[in-house]
Design an enzyme around this catalytic site. Sequence first.
Site, PDB file in Angstrom:
ATOM      1  CG  HIS A 111     -42.275  -9.449  -3.869  1.00  0.00           C
ATOM      2  ND1 HIS A 111     -42.035 -10.710  -4.243  1.00  0.00           N
ATOM      3  CD2 HIS A 111     -41.043  -8.454  -3.863  1.00  0.00           C
ATOM      4  CE1 HIS A 111     -40.784 -10.580  -4.561  1.00  0.00           C
ATOM      5  NE2 HIS A 111     -40.151  -9.130  -4.518  1.00  0.00           N
ATOM      6  NE  ARG A 125     -36.440 -13.216  -5.222  1.00  0.00           N
ATOM      7  CZ  ARG A 125     -36.185 -11.749  -5.359  1.00  0.00           C
ATOM      8  NH1 ARG A 125     -36.512 -10.944  -4.370  1.00  0.00           N
ATOM      9  NH2 ARG A 125     -35.516 -11.416  -6.361  1.00  0.00           N
ATOM     10  CD  GLU A 170     -43.689 -13.241  -3.122  1.00  0.00           C
ATOM     11  OE1 GLU A 170     -43.783 -12.457  -4.108  1.00  0.00           O
ATOM     12  OE2 GLU A 170     -42.952 -12.662  -2.331  1.00  0.00           O
TER      13      GLU A 170
END
Length: 314
Positions: free
Chosen positions: A280, A233, A262
């Site tokens: 991602h 993460r 993000e």
Amino acid sequence: MNNIGVLMTCPMSEYLENQLENRFNLFKLWNHSSLKPDFLKIHSSSIKAVVGNTKIGADANMIDSLPNLEIVASYSVGLDKIDLGKCKERGIKVTNTPDVLTDDVADLGIGLALAVLRKMCVCDRFVRSGNWINGDFGLASKFSGKSVGIVGLGRIGSAIAKRAEAFNCSISYHSRSKKPNTNYKYYSNIVDLAADCQILFVACALTEETHHIISRKVIDALGPKGILINIGRGAHVDEPELVSALLEGRLAGAGLDVYENEPKVPEQLFSLENIVLVPHVGSDTEETSKAMVDLVISNLEAHFKGKPLLTPVL
């Protein structure tokens, strides 16, 4: 089950939407973002399930606004967007999608390491720009035989280790406790792990304890010849410190699939040739996306039929 209300928090998969619409009374939260409080107030009594992901899960406010909520099904292995304490307090079931995405995420982690060390993206631009006709590209660095450190030796971390072993890499790891049934070297201190490896993979779950686990101390221990790969993460890494280390040459390179805010990525990274950035996409293959959807649907159907959950968290 067509009368059971299911709230989907954000766009995730067209296949998932179709499967939910075919089985349940589907509410799409993003279609009501400007009127979210009113929407939840009107439909709160009919919503019994929430389907979320790594972007929007089920926080305390959402859970409190849904008095008849019975289950939160995450279209992800990560749980950091779900208030597990609140769910446990309310007796709400929680599921995720482990295992089915392990191979894809581990594959991408190794791919990022290879891409950074072998300068694949820079090589691609070199050929496309026509510069090859002016001379050879130059030398990169090999992956085989490097010392690999892994932060978090769970499903994904173990899969990365297995793949790295095939490249004759030595494996060491840091986790909350030493894992049984493994010969990998264990470090109770992550700084010591970083100091003793050339490539550091971040593959642990995001918790309060692992937030910014990749600090300036860890980055400096990894050093100017070290490579950081993050497929965990974004918040695992102190992003401003990472940017500074890359700009100042205190870190050799990085491969990143995740970011702290993000989809915003620090613009200072865009011009650097010693990093590889992907948006991602760790589990984003057609095969795994379908498997994840099928698992979400199977968990929901099991719950509402009174059967055992396939992948229970709570």
